[in-house]
Design a protein around this motif. Structure first.
Motif, PDB file in Angstrom:
ATOM      1  N   ARG A   1     -18.038  11.530 -27.109  1.00  0.00           N
ATOM      2  CA  ARG A   1     -17.721  10.334 -26.305  1.00  0.00           C
ATOM      3  C   ARG A   1     -16.422  10.541 -25.528  1.00  0.00           C
ATOM      4  O   ARG A   1     -16.310  10.134 -24.373  1.00  0.00           O
ATOM      5  CB  ARG A   1     -17.629   9.111 -27.203  1.00  0.00           C
ATOM      6  N   ARG A   2     -15.439  11.175 -26.166  1.00  0.00           N
ATOM      7  CA  ARG A   2     -14.168  11.460 -25.485  1.00  0.00           C
ATOM      8  C   ARG A   2     -14.405  12.425 -24.325  1.00  0.00           C
ATOM      9  O   ARG A   2     -13.827  12.257 -23.244  1.00  0.00           O
ATOM     10  CB  ARG A   2     -13.141  12.032 -26.469  1.00  0.00           C
TER      11      ARG A   2
ATOM     12  N   HIS B   1     -19.985  12.300 -37.462  1.00  0.00           N
ATOM     13  CA  HIS B   1     -19.412  11.141 -36.771  1.00  0.00           C
ATOM     14  C   HIS B   1     -18.226  11.586 -35.909  1.00  0.00           C
ATOM     15  O   HIS B   1     -18.065  11.110 -34.781  1.00  0.00           O
ATOM     16  CB  HIS B   1     -18.960  10.079 -37.782  1.00  0.00           C
ATOM     17  N   ASP B   2     -17.411  12.508 -36.444  1.00  0.00           N
ATOM     18  CA  ASP B   2     -16.280  13.033 -35.669  1.00  0.00           C
ATOM     19  C   ASP B   2     -16.762  13.754 -34.408  1.00  0.00           C
ATOM     20  O   ASP B   2     -16.159  13.622 -33.343  1.00  0.00           O
ATOM     21  CB  ASP B   2     -15.424  13.984 -36.516  1.00  0.00           C
TER      22      ASP B   2
ATOM     23  N   VAL C   1      -7.124  19.895 -26.899  1.00  0.00           N
ATOM     24  CA  VAL C   1      -6.141  20.645 -27.683  1.00  0.00           C
ATOM     25  C   VAL C   1      -4.819  19.884 -27.736  1.00  0.00           C
ATOM     26  O   VAL C   1      -4.210  19.728 -28.800  1.00  0.00           O
ATOM     27  CB  VAL C   1      -5.932  22.068 -27.109  1.00  0.00           C
ATOM     28  N   LEU C   2      -4.372  19.396 -26.593  1.00  0.00           N
ATOM     29  CA  LEU C   2      -3.098  18.660 -26.546  1.00  0.00           C
ATOM     30  C   LEU C   2      -3.167  17.363 -27.353  1.00  0.00           C
ATOM     31  O   LEU C   2      -2.199  17.002 -28.034  1.00  0.00           O
ATOM     32  CB  LEU C   2      -2.709  18.371 -25.096  1.00  0.00           C
ATOM     33  N   GLU C   3      -4.298  16.679 -27.304  1.00  0.00           N
ATOM     34  CA  GLU C   3      -4.443  15.458 -28.102  1.00  0.00           C
ATOM     35  C   GLU C   3      -4.387  15.762 -29.593  1.00  0.00           C
ATOM     36  O   GLU C   3      -3.783  15.009 -30.364  1.00  0.00           O
ATOM     37  CB  GLU C   3      -5.746  14.736 -27.747  1.00  0.00           C
TER      38      GLU C   3
ATOM     39  N   GLY D   1     -10.372  21.688 -18.043  1.00  0.00           N
ATOM     40  CA  GLY D   1      -9.353  20.647 -18.198  1.00  0.00           C
ATOM     41  C   GLY D   1      -9.573  19.836 -19.456  1.00  0.00           C
ATOM     42  O   GLY D   1      -8.628  19.494 -20.172  1.00  0.00           O
ATOM     43  N   ILE D   2     -10.824  19.529 -19.745  1.00  0.00           N
ATOM     44  CA  ILE D   2     -11.151  18.772 -20.945  1.00  0.00           C
ATOM     45  C   ILE D   2     -10.769  19.556 -22.190  1.00  0.00           C
ATOM     46  O   ILE D   2     -10.194  19.005 -23.135  1.00  0.00           O
ATOM     47  CB  ILE D   2     -12.644  18.401 -20.954  1.00  0.00           C
TER      48      ILE D   2
END
Length: 95
Positions: A55-56, A48-49, A75-77, A69-70
């Motif tokens: 989706r993100r 599920h993760d 990583v930053l999120e 970039g993604i």
């Protein structure tokens, strides 16, 4: 409820749930954007993760980011989630 990080979906189901093509999921895995579990026979099992992450990725692609970039945004999120969690723990200890 099952562990949201446990692989349960075959690649075709994960692709459907994330509204993506199967070949894209393979590309994202090669680029390190998602890491599905594997069965003993080598089949991918998405959690599920993983589907949430896919989706993100789709959202970020829609915003015009490229895969490099993604990768950086993801990583930053994750770093931001960890910092917020640490801050909440500190605040709860200090009252």
């Amino acid at each position: 409820m099952t562990d949201p990080s446990q692989g349960v979906f075959a690649i075709s189901v994960a692709a459907d749930l994330a509204s993506m093509q199967i070949q894209n999921l393979r590309v994202y895995e090669r680029r390190g954007l998602v890491s599905p579990a594997r069965t003993p026979g080598g089949s991918r099992l998405y959690s599920h993760d993983d589907v949430d992450r896919l989706r993100r990725i789709g959202e970020l692609l829609g915003d015009g980011l490229n895969l490099a970039g993604i990768a950086r945004v993801l990583v930053l999120e994750e770093e931001l989630r960890a910092l917020r969690s640490r801050d909440r723990r500190r605040r709860s200890r200090t009252g």
